[in-house]
Design a protein around this motif. Sequence first.
Motif, PDB file in Angstrom:
ATOM      1  N   ARG A 116      30.495  24.697  27.091  1.00 57.96           N
ATOM      2  CA  ARG A 116      30.334  23.499  28.431  1.00 57.96           C
ATOM      3  C   ARG A 116      30.134  22.329  28.135  1.00 57.96           C
ATOM      4  O   ARG A 116      30.736  21.532  28.526  1.00 57.96           O
ATOM      5  N   LEU A 117      28.971  22.001  27.304  1.00 60.42           N
ATOM      6  CA  LEU A 117      29.006  20.598  26.894  1.00 60.42           C
ATOM      7  C   LEU A 117      29.214  19.680  26.462  1.00 60.42           C
ATOM      8  O   LEU A 117      29.997  18.685  26.695  1.00 60.42           O
ATOM      9  N   GLN A 118      29.900  20.447  25.432  1.00 54.96           N
ATOM     10  CA  GLN A 118      31.405  19.573  24.601  1.00 54.96           C
ATOM     11  C   GLN A 118      32.347  19.554  25.119  1.00 54.96           C
ATOM     12  O   GLN A 118      32.861  18.282  25.622  1.00 54.96           O
ATOM     13  N   ASN A 119      33.098  20.514  26.592  1.00 56.74           N
ATOM     14  CA  ASN A 119      34.201  20.186  26.915  1.00 56.74           C
ATOM     15  C   ASN A 119      33.676  19.300  28.149  1.00 56.74           C
ATOM     16  O   ASN A 119      34.322  18.577  28.728  1.00 56.74           O
ATOM     17  N   ARG A 120      32.444  19.630  28.775  1.00 54.13           N
ATOM     18  CA  ARG A 120      31.811  18.549  29.616  1.00 54.13           C
ATOM     19  C   ARG A 120      32.390  17.263  29.424  1.00 54.13           C
ATOM     20  O   ARG A 120      33.305  16.207  30.167  1.00 54.13           O
ATOM     21  N   VAL A 121      32.120  16.414  27.981  1.00 53.82           N
ATOM     22  CA  VAL A 121      31.645  15.224  27.824  1.00 53.82           C
ATOM     23  C   VAL A 121      33.788  15.067  27.210  1.00 53.82           C
ATOM     24  O   VAL A 121      34.027  13.949  27.626  1.00 53.82           O
ATOM     25  N   LEU A 122      34.143  15.503  26.530  1.00 53.19           N
ATOM     26  CA  LEU A 122      35.869  15.594  26.671  1.00 53.19           C
ATOM     27  C   LEU A 122      36.442  15.573  28.097  1.00 53.19           C
ATOM     28  O   LEU A 122      37.486  14.617  28.150  1.00 53.19           O
ATOM     29  N   GLU A 123      36.051  15.748  28.682  1.00 55.09           N
ATOM     30  CA  GLU A 123      36.982  15.640  30.294  1.00 55.09           C
ATOM     31  C   GLU A 123      36.233  14.173  30.461  1.00 55.09           C
ATOM     32  O   GLU A 123      37.169  13.943  31.066  1.00 55.09           O
ATOM     33  N   LYS A 124      35.308  13.910  30.709  1.00 54.91           N
ATOM     34  CA  LYS A 124      34.079  12.956  31.695  1.00 54.91           C
ATOM     35  C   LYS A 124      35.486  11.331  30.276  1.00 54.91           C
ATOM     36  O   LYS A 124      35.335  11.008  31.469  1.00 54.91           O
ATOM     37  N   GLY A 162      37.660  11.498  28.508  1.00 54.40           N
ATOM     38  CA  GLY A 162      39.137  11.590  28.437  1.00 54.40           C
ATOM     39  C   GLY A 162      39.499  11.419  26.235  1.00 54.40           C
ATOM     40  O   GLY A 162      40.179  11.288  26.098  1.00 54.40           O
ATOM     41  N   PHE A 163      38.946  12.617  25.953  1.00 56.83           N
ATOM     42  CA  PHE A 163      38.624  12.603  24.589  1.00 56.83           C
ATOM     43  C   PHE A 163      40.106  13.966  24.463  1.00 56.83           C
ATOM     44  O   PHE A 163      39.968  14.600  23.183  1.00 56.83           O
ATOM     45  N   THR A 164      40.565  15.227  25.173  1.00 59.04           N
ATOM     46  CA  THR A 164      40.788  16.332  25.068  1.00 59.04           C
ATOM     47  C   THR A 164      42.345  15.673  24.509  1.00 59.04           C
ATOM     48  O   THR A 164      43.202  17.345  24.075  1.00 59.04           O
ATOM     49  N   ASP A 165      42.871  14.542  24.574  1.00 58.78           N
ATOM     50  CA  ASP A 165      43.895  13.951  24.302  1.00 58.78           C
ATOM     51  C   ASP A 165      43.896  15.101  22.383  1.00 58.78           C
ATOM     52  O   ASP A 165      45.229  14.903  21.941  1.00 58.78           O
ATOM     53  N   ARG A 166      43.470  14.674  21.710  1.00 57.75           N
ATOM     54  CA  ARG A 166      42.800  14.612  20.651  1.00 57.75           C
ATOM     55  C   ARG A 166      41.889  15.314  19.904  1.00 57.75           C
ATOM     56  O   ARG A 166      41.884  16.459  18.948  1.00 57.75           O
ATOM     57  N   MET A 167      41.269  16.129  21.045  1.00 54.61           N
ATOM     58  CA  MET A 167      40.077  16.994  20.773  1.00 54.61           C
ATOM     59  C   MET A 167      40.468  17.829  21.726  1.00 54.61           C
ATOM     60  O   MET A 167      41.274  18.942  22.075  1.00 54.61           O
ATOM     61  N   GLN A 168      39.746  19.327  20.450  1.00 53.08           N
ATOM     62  CA  GLN A 168      39.852  21.019  21.173  1.00 53.08           C
ATOM     63  C   GLN A 168      38.224  21.015  20.663  1.00 53.08           C
ATOM     64  O   GLN A 168      37.581  21.853  19.435  1.00 53.08           O
ATOM     65  N   VAL A 169      37.942  22.059  21.828  1.00 52.02           N
ATOM     66  CA  VAL A 169      36.443  22.809  21.259  1.00 52.02           C
ATOM     67  C   VAL A 169      36.849  24.273  21.444  1.00 52.02           C
ATOM     68  O   VAL A 169      36.967  24.651  22.625  1.00 52.02           O
ATOM     69  N   LEU A 170      36.876  25.101  20.243  1.00 56.33           N
ATOM     70  CA  LEU A 170      37.058  26.644  19.981  1.00 56.33           C
ATOM     71  C   LEU A 170      35.749  27.952  20.212  1.00 56.33           C
ATOM     72  O   LEU A 170      34.702  27.263  19.710  1.00 56.33           O
ATOM     73  N   HIS A 171      35.669  27.914  21.580  1.00 56.63           N
ATOM     74  CA  HIS A 171      34.033  29.214  21.514  1.00 56.63           C
ATOM     75  C   HIS A 171      34.886  30.418  21.114  1.00 56.63           C
ATOM     76  O   HIS A 171      35.374  31.476  20.846  1.00 56.63           O
ATOM     77  N   ALA A 172      33.587  30.388  19.408  1.00 59.49           N
ATOM     78  CA  ALA A 172      34.266  31.409  18.676  1.00 59.49           C
ATOM     79  C   ALA A 172      33.590  31.310  17.089  1.00 59.49           C
ATOM     80  O   ALA A 172      33.172  30.207  16.749  1.00 59.49           O
ATOM     81  N   ASP A 173      33.282  32.393  16.388  1.00 59.64           N
ATOM     82  CA  ASP A 173      32.728  32.302  15.276  1.00 59.64           C
ATOM     83  C   ASP A 173      33.999  32.753  14.200  1.00 59.64           C
ATOM     84  O   ASP A 173      35.046  32.656  13.907  1.00 59.64           O
ATOM     85  N   VAL A 174      34.019  31.221  13.183  1.00 59.09           N
ATOM     86  CA  VAL A 174      34.747  30.488  11.790  1.00 59.09           C
ATOM     87  C   VAL A 174      35.407  31.719  11.656  1.00 59.09           C
ATOM     88  O   VAL A 174      36.183  31.783  11.215  1.00 59.09           O
ATOM     89  N   CYS A 175      34.272  32.755  11.512  1.00 60.36           N
ATOM     90  CA  CYS A 175      35.238  33.541  10.503  1.00 60.36           C
ATOM     91  C   CYS A 175      35.760  34.510  11.917  1.00 60.36           C
ATOM     92  O   CYS A 175      36.916  35.134  10.149  1.00 60.36           O
TER      93      CYS A 175
END
Length: 301
Positions: free
Chosen positions: A181-189, A191-204
Amino acid sequence: MNFSEAKNEIKNLLSGVLPTDLLRVIDWMKNSEELEELLVENERVVLKSIAEELRTCLPVEAMLSSEGLALQKMQQQPKPVVHVDAFLYDEEQVDSLCEEGRLSRSYCRTCGSHLTAPLEFISHSFSISELRFLFQNVLPDLAGRTLLDVGSRLGAVLYGGYLYSAAARLVGVEISEEFVRLQNRVLEKYGFTDRMQVLHADVCSHPAVVQQADVLVMNNVFEFFMEPSEQIKAWRFIIHNFRRKGCLLVAVPSLKEAFSGLQVQYYTHQWVEEIPIDYDVNLGPDSDPDALRQIHLYRVL
């Protein structure tokens, strides 16, 4: 001044330049070292602004109550260890915290005694200087490439990659919903969303995400957050899925150190080769040479 206002200001400024000088001004904007230095400083300003905002959302130690295992492992270290997030706090800010009594650099070796010893600080994030070093001195040009940060936490690697590189995609995988949630808040504020994405998941649980990455960043991602048996499973997953020849792995600590702590033998020479890094780079007074030397770069064979 926001983006739209700044753009209009620049257009208005250029419209007032003498026609005989306009091409010279545009050429200067494209090629000037002065402007390049200003842009580098602006990138730092943006990262500092993000860090300042995140500090208001987190406790001083930047650890969540859900990170019980990490807190427990820190308490089990031979010497007392305190987590001080290097992205959030530079040395000057750490000094201020100590002066305010919110943080200490030492601990009492005998309760009630004046016999003290220095506390060991650890960080699960890169500092701003380390991010600049990573993207401008360690990694090659990332144009057209995808970078994956495993355990993206506060998102420092993603923000640094957006500002300091031309990576086409910057993907973070984070298991903590609150950090996502913290990362997505920064992305939106910002304007990083055009190249960035955060997945809420276990990488495995996302082999395809690992397989599609050209650069994989792993900064203290398993040691403090998993039991040894789970770490072994996670490393097997990474080795099995991050296999494309020529892909790059950034690891802190080194693979040798990470695997020695698990008391298992991985034949990494059959998977990756280490690429030498020039650590003798002057990044200014804020850089920590010892921290830079913890960064290791590998290429998939």
